[in-house]
Design a protein around this motif. Structure first.
Motif, short mmCIF file in Angstrom:
data_model
loop_
_atom_site.label_atom_id
_atom_site.label_comp_id
_atom_site.label_asym_id
_atom_site.label_seq_id
_atom_site.Cartn_x
_atom_site.Cartn_y
_atom_site.Cartn_z
N ASN A 93 -50.27 -71.44 -4.59
CA ASN A 93 -51.39 -71.01 -5.44
C ASN A 93 -51.38 -71.74 -6.77
O ASN A 93 -52.42 -72.22 -7.24
N LEU A 94 -50.17 -71.84 -7.37
CA LEU A 94 -50.07 -72.50 -8.68
C LEU A 94 -50.42 -73.98 -8.58
O LEU A 94 -51.10 -74.54 -9.43
N ALA A 95 -49.93 -74.60 -7.49
CA ALA A 95 -50.16 -76.04 -7.34
C ALA A 95 -51.64 -76.33 -7.11
O ALA A 95 -52.13 -77.40 -7.48
N ASN A 96 -52.34 -75.36 -6.51
CA ASN A 96 -53.73 -75.61 -6.14
C ASN A 96 -54.72 -74.98 -7.10
O ASN A 96 -55.90 -74.83 -6.76
N GLN A 97 -54.26 -74.62 -8.30
CA GLN A 97 -55.23 -73.93 -9.17
C GLN A 97 -56.31 -74.86 -9.71
O GLN A 97 -57.25 -74.40 -10.36
N ASP A 98 -56.20 -76.14 -9.42
CA ASP A 98 -57.26 -77.08 -9.83
C ASP A 98 -57.89 -77.77 -8.62
O ASP A 98 -58.61 -78.75 -8.79
N SER A 99 -57.58 -77.28 -7.41
CA SER A 99 -58.12 -77.95 -6.22
C SER A 99 -59.55 -77.50 -5.98
O SER A 99 -59.79 -76.39 -5.50
N VAL A 100 -60.47 -78.38 -6.29
CA VAL A 100 -61.88 -78.06 -6.07
C VAL A 100 -62.42 -78.92 -4.93
O VAL A 100 -61.75 -79.86 -4.48
N ALA A 101 -63.61 -78.59 -4.48
CA ALA A 101 -64.21 -79.32 -3.38
C ALA A 101 -64.67 -80.69 -3.86
O ALA A 101 -64.75 -80.95 -5.07
N ASP A 102 -64.92 -81.60 -2.91
CA ASP A 102 -65.43 -82.91 -3.32
C ASP A 102 -66.86 -83.14 -2.85
O ASP A 102 -67.40 -84.23 -2.98
N THR A 103 -67.48 -82.07 -2.30
CA THR A 103 -68.89 -82.18 -1.91
C THR A 103 -69.68 -81.16 -2.73
O THR A 103 -69.15 -80.12 -3.10
N PRO A 104 -70.93 -81.45 -3.01
CA PRO A 104 -71.73 -80.52 -3.83
C PRO A 104 -71.80 -79.13 -3.22
O PRO A 104 -72.10 -78.99 -2.02
N GLY A 105 -71.50 -78.13 -4.00
CA GLY A 105 -71.59 -76.74 -3.55
C GLY A 105 -70.46 -76.32 -2.63
O GLY A 105 -70.49 -75.21 -2.07
N ASP B 111 -57.28 -64.30 -0.66
CA ASP B 111 -57.78 -63.38 -1.69
C ASP B 111 -59.31 -63.50 -1.69
O ASP B 111 -59.85 -64.58 -1.90
N GLN B 112 -59.99 -62.37 -1.44
CA GLN B 112 -61.45 -62.44 -1.26
C GLN B 112 -62.22 -62.33 -2.57
O GLN B 112 -63.45 -62.21 -2.54
N SER B 113 -61.53 -62.37 -3.70
CA SER B 113 -62.26 -62.24 -4.97
C SER B 113 -63.12 -63.49 -5.21
O SER B 113 -62.92 -64.53 -4.57
N ASP B 114 -64.07 -63.36 -6.17
CA ASP B 114 -65.03 -64.44 -6.39
C ASP B 114 -64.39 -65.65 -7.05
O ASP B 114 -63.42 -65.52 -7.80
N VAL C 216 -69.72 -75.82 -10.90
CA VAL C 216 -68.62 -76.15 -9.99
C VAL C 216 -67.83 -74.87 -9.73
O VAL C 216 -67.53 -74.11 -10.66
N LEU C 217 -67.52 -74.61 -8.48
CA LEU C 217 -66.69 -73.44 -8.14
C LEU C 217 -65.22 -73.84 -8.27
O LEU C 217 -64.79 -74.83 -7.69
N ARG C 218 -64.51 -73.05 -9.05
CA ARG C 218 -63.07 -73.31 -9.23
C ARG C 218 -62.27 -72.24 -8.49
O ARG C 218 -62.75 -71.13 -8.26
N PRO C 219 -61.02 -72.55 -8.10
CA PRO C 219 -60.22 -71.59 -7.31
C PRO C 219 -60.07 -70.24 -8.03
O PRO C 219 -60.08 -70.19 -9.26
N ASN C 220 -59.93 -69.17 -7.24
CA ASN C 220 -59.75 -67.84 -7.83
C ASN C 220 -58.27 -67.57 -8.13
O ASN C 220 -57.76 -66.50 -7.88
N VAL C 221 -57.60 -68.60 -8.63
CA VAL C 221 -56.18 -68.47 -8.98
C VAL C 221 -56.07 -68.24 -10.49
O VAL C 221 -56.66 -68.99 -11.25
N ASN C 222 -55.33 -67.20 -10.86
CA ASN C 222 -55.09 -66.93 -12.27
C ASN C 222 -53.61 -67.19 -12.56
O ASN C 222 -52.74 -66.54 -11.99
N GLY C 223 -53.37 -68.15 -13.42
CA GLY C 223 -52.00 -68.55 -13.70
C GLY C 223 -51.11 -67.41 -14.17
O GLY C 223 -49.95 -67.31 -13.78
N LEU C 224 -51.69 -66.51 -14.98
CA LEU C 224 -50.90 -65.39 -15.50
C LEU C 224 -50.46 -64.47 -14.38
O LEU C 224 -49.30 -64.02 -14.32
N ILE C 225 -51.40 -64.17 -13.48
CA ILE C 225 -51.08 -63.27 -12.35
C ILE C 225 -50.01 -63.92 -11.47
O ILE C 225 -49.04 -63.26 -11.05
N GLU C 226 -50.15 -65.22 -11.23
CA GLU C 226 -49.17 -65.91 -10.39
C GLU C 226 -47.79 -65.89 -11.06
O GLU C 226 -46.77 -65.72 -10.39
N THR C 227 -47.77 -66.08 -12.37
CA THR C 227 -46.48 -66.08 -13.08
C THR C 227 -45.81 -64.71 -12.99
O THR C 227 -44.60 -64.61 -12.74
#
Lengths: 135, 107
Positions: free
Chosen positions: A27-39, A71-74, A92-103
């Motif tokens: 989760n932490l490693a992928n907190q910036d993994s976004v898609a590469d296609t529109p939408g 995790d089904q959150s938005d 742009v949709l960004r992952p629903n990962v929260n660094g604080l929660i993961e920590t």
């Protein structure tokens, strides 16, 4: 012997917590993994759930990972019109990962792992001291 | 009370017969070797179990060194082997101690 069984149970705890730790790392490693296609959808946060499991070999009730679910959150929406993954409105949709929660979750996993290590140590030293009675 | 010359040999004979029954119970006697029971079988089980555990610990460590194993498996396998070996050594020391005590006994 029950002390052997408790070693097995603690080992199952170690295994389960290390898998949880792996998921948190993912989760932490992928907190910036976004898609590469529109939408497109970005990385979705994963959650581990545990379950009690009886070990047939020693009769102890250990723990196992029941499932790793999404995790089904938005997703978080960020306005970045120039981004390759931006939709028609420029969001742009960004992952629903929260660094604080993961920590915080990581700390919990760490503490739980340490507790299991301590249980192993205690069971082992009790076994050794029992054997020492023979000497 | 008179001490006959034969008393010593009688005592020796008695001790020998006790020794015979003991070694029979240990499964190492010349008679009744087919029924493995008592101390000999116990030691055999103990040594066999310890050897098995040591072998599985070795296999787990080898896998770990090759990069294919699980560290937790290695730790538990080595822990089990260590406990088994310690138990075996303690029981052996105890039994050898008992044996030497008997050997030192005054007749």
């Amino acid at each position: 012997m029950d002390l052997d069984a408790s070693l097995g149970v603690s080992a199952s705890g170690l295994r389960a917590q290390s898998l949880r730790m792996r998921t948190i790392a993912e989760n932490l490693a992928n907190q910036d993994s976004v898609a590469d296609t529109p939408g497109g959808n970005p990385y979705r946060r994963k959650v581990v759930s545990f379950q009690a499991a009886v070990d047939r070999a020693n009769g102890g009730t250990g723990v196992k990972v029941k499932s790793i679910q999404n995790d089904q959150s938005d997703f978080v929406k960020v306005y970045q019109p120039g981004h390759p993954a931006a939709d028609a409105q420029g969001y742009v949709l960004r992952p629903n990962v929260n660094g604080l929660i993961e920590t915080a979750d990581m700390k919990a996993a760490q503490r739980s792992y340490e507790a299991n290590l301590n249980a192993i140590e205690a069971a082992k030293s009790l076994t050794m001291r029992t054997i020492d009675l023979l000497k | 009370m008179s001490i006959g010359a034969l008393d010593a040999s009688k005592a020796y004979g008695r001790a020998a017969s006790i020794g015979n029954t003991l070694s029979k119970a240990a499964g190492g006697g010349e008679i009744g070797d087919d029924q493995q029971s008592g101390f000999g079988a116990m030691v055999e089980n103990l040594v066999g179990g310890t050897a098995d555990k040591l072998r599985s610990a070795e296999a787990a460590s080898a896998k770990q060194v090759a990069g294919k194993g699980d560290l937790i498996d290695v730790v538990t396998a080595i822990g089990a082997a260590e406990t088994a070996l310690d138990t075996m050594v303690a029981v052996r020391d105890r039994v050898v101690g008992a044996y030497t005590d008997i050997m030192r006994m005054q007749i």
